[in-house]
Design an enzyme around this catalytic site. Structure first.
Site, short mmCIF file in Angstrom:
data_model
loop_
_atom_site.label_atom_id
_atom_site.label_comp_id
_atom_site.label_asym_id
_atom_site.label_seq_id
_atom_site.Cartn_x
_atom_site.Cartn_y
_atom_site.Cartn_z
N GLU A 230 7.37 -22.14 7.17
CA GLU A 230 7.67 -21.34 8.35
C GLU A 230 8.67 -22.03 9.27
O GLU A 230 9.32 -21.39 10.09
CB GLU A 230 6.40 -21.02 9.12
CG GLU A 230 5.80 -22.18 9.87
CD GLU A 230 4.59 -21.81 10.69
OE1 GLU A 230 4.50 -22.30 11.82
OE2 GLU A 230 3.76 -21.01 10.23
N GLU B 224 0.81 -1.22 0.00
CA GLU B 224 0.00 0.00 0.00
C GLU B 224 0.84 1.27 0.00
O GLU B 224 0.32 2.36 -0.25
CB GLU B 224 -0.92 0.01 1.23
CG GLU B 224 -2.02 -1.04 1.21
CD GLU B 224 -3.08 -0.75 0.19
OE1 GLU B 224 -3.09 0.37 -0.37
OE2 GLU B 224 -3.92 -1.64 -0.08
#
EC number: 4.2.1.126
Length: 598
Positions: free
Chosen positions: A428, A397
C-alpha cells in the site's frame, strides 16, 4: 553534484537507488520487474533501463549494476552497451553478476568471507586474496536451500502423500488455504500453468517454512534437508579457498524474512565447519552495486527502507479518526462476552449516522457513476488491504447478480490477486505501483475510478487517482476520515465519519461496514438505473445453478402471472436467460398496447 545509480537485477525484481556522490543522501529509489538477463530479450532490457531513467529524472555520473545471469565477460559487455544506449557515453558504468554486488553489501573491498544467498534461487560465493569461488547457483538444476527448491519439494510431497493415503495432508491444506482452492485437482489446475516460473513456485516456500516451524513432519524434513544441502555448498567454498573460521553473511528473502530458517541453516552449518560469525545482512541490494564504484559503506547508512512514515505522513496518521482510541471500548480484555456483543451492536449506530451525514455526497457519487455506466464507461475500485478486498468483493458480485461483463465493474487490488486472501499490506505504500496500475488496466477518460482508503492517505490509492485524473477519468475518493489530507486528484469525495474503531486502527470493523454499504449503493443503484432490475427483482441474473434457475422461474411467474409449465417453456426457449424472455414479453405487450397484431 554528481549522482550515483545502483541497480540490482534478480529473478523476481530489479531494485535501484540514486545517491548524491558527496553526502550519500538518497535522491530516488524504486523497483521494476524481472532482472535476470537470461529471462529478458535485448528490447526488454532496453525498456527496463528506460523505465528506470524516466523515474530517476536526474543526471547520473556513475552507474554500478549487478544482474542475475550476467556470468561471462561477453554478457557483461552486452549489458554495458545496452546501458550506454540509454545513458550518455560519458557516464561511468561498472557491470557485475548480482552475486558480486550482493557480496559488496556485506563485506568491505578485499575483505575475505563467504556470502550465502537464499531467495527465489540460491548461491554461495567466497573471496580470499584475489580469488573467488562459488558453489550452487545453477538455476533449477542446482539451487539447494532456495525458495524455488523448498516450494517445489513441498508441492511434490503433497501429491505423494495424497497418492499414498488419499488424505489431504496438513501441508496440502495450507496450500489450498493460501490459493483459495477446494481440492487437490482444483489446486493442480492452478499450479500447472505457471509451474515453469521460478518465482511462482518459490511463493509456496513461506508456507512450507511456516508448517515446518509448527512441527509438521514432512515440511520440516524438506526444509532441514535443503538447509543442509545449502550448508554443504558453504563447506565446499570454504575448503577450496582455505578459509578457516570465516565470517559468513546471509542475504535473500528466506534469511531476511524467516528467523526460523536462519536458525535452522546456522545449526546445519555448525555440523559442517566452524565460523567466527554468521549474520543476516540487511543492507539494501542496490547499495552493493554502488559500492562496486569504489564508495565505502559510509556513503549510505540506512540498512532498512521505509521503516517508519516521514513527518508529513505521521501528522496525517495522527489526525486520522480511524487511528484514534475509542473511549467506549477501553479494557476490552476485562469485558464479558455479553458486554462485548452489546458493545459491537451499539457501535453500529455510528455507521448509520455516518451514512446519514454523507447523504448528499453519496447521491452525487451514485449519479456520476450511473451516468458513466449508462454511457458505456466502466467503474474501477482501487484499494489496499481491507479496502481493496471490499472493492474486489463488490466487483465480483456484478456478473452473477446482474449478468454484466466483468469489464463493467473491476477491482484493482494492491498486491494483486494473492492479496485477496493473504496479507500483503506493505504494498500500500508504493505510489509507483498505484500509478502504474491505472495504465496497466487500460483505464480511459470514459471511466470512473473510485479510490477506497479508510484513512484517506494510502499512497497506492492516491497515486492511482492521480493517474486516473491525468487520463481524464472521473475520480472519487471514499474514506472514513473527514480529517484526511486534501486530495487534489478527486473530483468527488465521500468521507464517512464512522469514528474510532472498537480496536484502534482495525478498519475492517465500522469503517469496513460503512464502506461496503456505500459500494453497494454505487454499484446496485447504477445497475438499477441501467435496466438490470424490474420492480425489486434482479432480472438479468445468470442461470448457472439450480437456485438461480428457480429464482428466474419464480420471478417470471410473479411478473406476468404465468403458471409453471408456461414459464419453464419460455425460459427453456431462451436458454434460461430471464432478461431475454422479459424483453420478448415486453415487446409483445407494447405491440398489443399499440393495436399491432402479435
Amino acid at each position: 553534484m554528481g549522482r550515483l545509480l545502483g541497480i540490482e537485477g534478480g529473478g523476481t525484481h530489479t531494485r535501484w537507488i540514486v545517491l548524491e556522490e558527496e553526502k550519500g543522501g538518497v535522491v530516488a529509489k524504486g523497483s521494476e520487474g524481472v532482472g535476470n538477463v537470461h529471462l529478458l530479450t535485448t528490447s526488454e532490457l532496453v525498456s527496463l533501463f528506460q523505465s528506470i531513467k524516466e523515474k530517476v529524472r536526474v543526471e547520473i555520473k556513475q552507474i554500478g549494476a549487478g544482474f542475475a545471469g550476467c556470468h561471462s565477460e561477453k554478457e557483461k559487455k552486452i549489458l554495458e552497451e545496452i546501458i550506454r544506449s540509454v545513458w550518455p557515453e560519458s557516464t561511468k558504468v561498472i557491470i557485475a553478476e548480482d552475486t558480486r554486488t550482493a557480496y559488496a553489501r556485506a563485506f568491505a573491498p578485499d575483505q575475505e568471507g563467504i556470502l550465502v544467498i537464499a531467495g527465489t534461487g540460491s548461491n554461495v560465493i567466497g573471496y580470499k586474496a584475489g580469488i573467488w569461488e562459488k558453489a550452487g547457483g545453477w538455476g533449477q538444476l542446482g539451487d539447494p536451500g532456495s525458495g524455488y527448491r523448498i516450494g517445489r519439494e513441498g508441492l511434490e510431497r503433497i501429491y505423494l502423500d495424497f497418492d499414498l493415503t488419499k488424505n489431504v495432508s496438513a501441508l496440502a491444506q495450507a496450500f489450498l488455504r493460501q490459493s483459495c482452492r477446494n481440492d487437490m485437482d482444483d489446486f493442480l489446475s492452478y499450479v500447472l500453468p505457471s509451474f515453469a516460473k521460478k518465482d511462482f513456485i518459490a511463493s509456496f516456500a513461506p508456507i512450507v517454512l511456516s508448517m515446518a516451524e509448527q512441527g509438521e513432519e514432512s515440511s520440516f524434513e524438506i526444509v532441514n534437508r535443503e538447509a543442509s544441502m545449502l550448508g554443504l555448498r558453504v563447506q565446499i567454498v570454504a575448503r577450496r579457498l582455505g578459509l578457516t573460521n570465516p565470517r559468513i553473511a546471509l542475504v535473500g528473502g528466506l534469511f531476511e524474512n524467516s528467523s526460523f530458517y536462519t536458525t535452522l541453516f546456522q545449526n546445519q552449518l555448525k555440523k559442517l565447519l566452524s565460523f567466527s560469525e554468521c549474520f543476516v545482512c540487511r543492507t539494501p541490494g542496490p547499495l552493493g552495486a554502488i559500492r562496486l564504484l569504489g564508495y565505502a559503506s559510509a556513503v549510505y547508512q540506512m540498512s532498512m527502507e521505509n521503516v517508519l512514515p516521514d513527518k508529513t505522513q505521521r501528522e496525517a496518521l495522527d489526525r486520522s479518526m480511524t487511528e484514534e482510541r475509542n473511549p467506549r471500548s477501553a479494557s476490552l480484555e476485562k469485558k464479558t462476552i455479553q458486554e462485548l456483543v452489546d458493545l459491537f451492536i451499539s457501535e453500529e449506530t455510528f455507521v448509520q449516522q455516518a451514512l446519514e451525514k454523507c447523504r448528499r455526497e453519496i447521491a452525487e457519487a451514485v449519479a456520476a457513476t450511473s451516468s458513466i455506466l449508462e454511457k458505456g464507461g466502466r467503474l474501477f475500485y482501487v484499494g489496499a488491504g481491507t479496502s481493496g478486498r471490499l472493492g474486489a468483493l463488490d466487483a465480483s458480485e456484478m456478473p452473477p447478480t446482474f449478468n454484466v461483463s466483468p469489464e463493467m465493474v473491476q477491482a484493482i487490488m494492491a498486491g494483486g490477486a494473492d492479496a485477496l486472501w493473504r496479507s500483503m499490506e506493505g504494498i500500500e505504500d508504493s505510489s509507483r505501483e498505484g500509478f502504474k496500475s491505472i495504465f496497466n488496466r487500460g483505464v480511459t477518460s470514459k471511466d470512473m475510478v473510485c479510490g477506497i482508503t479508510a484513512s484517506g492517505r494510502t499512497p497506492f490509492v492516491i497515486a492511482a487517482l492521480e493517474a486516473a485524473k491525468t487520463i481524464g477519468a472521473k475520480t472519487l475518493l471514499l474514506s472514513c476520515n473527514p480529517s484526511r489530507p486534501p486530495c487534489p486528484y478527486a473530483d468527488l469525495a465521500i468521507d464517512l465519519p464512522t469514528g474510532p474503531e472498537i480496536i484502534a486502527g482495525s478498519t475492517r470493523l465500522k469503517a469496513g461496514t460503512a464502506t461496503k454499504i456505500v459500494l453497494n449503493m454505487l454499484s446496485t443503484i447504477s445497475m438499477i438505473r441501467t435496466g438490470k432490475v424490474k420492480d425489486n427483482l434482479m432480472i438479468n441474473l445468470q442461470p448457472k445453478s439450480m437456485k438461480l434457475r428457480y429464482r428466474s422461474l419464480r420471478i417470471l411467474m410473479h411478473l406476468y402471472g404465468l403458471d409453471e409449465p408456461a414459464a419453464i417453456a419460455l425460459l427453456e426457449k431462451k436458454g434460461w436467460l430471464l432478461a431475454a424472455v422479459i424483453s420478448e414479453l415486453e415487446s409483445e405487450k407494447a405491440r398489443l398496447d399499440q393495436g399491432s397484431p402479435p
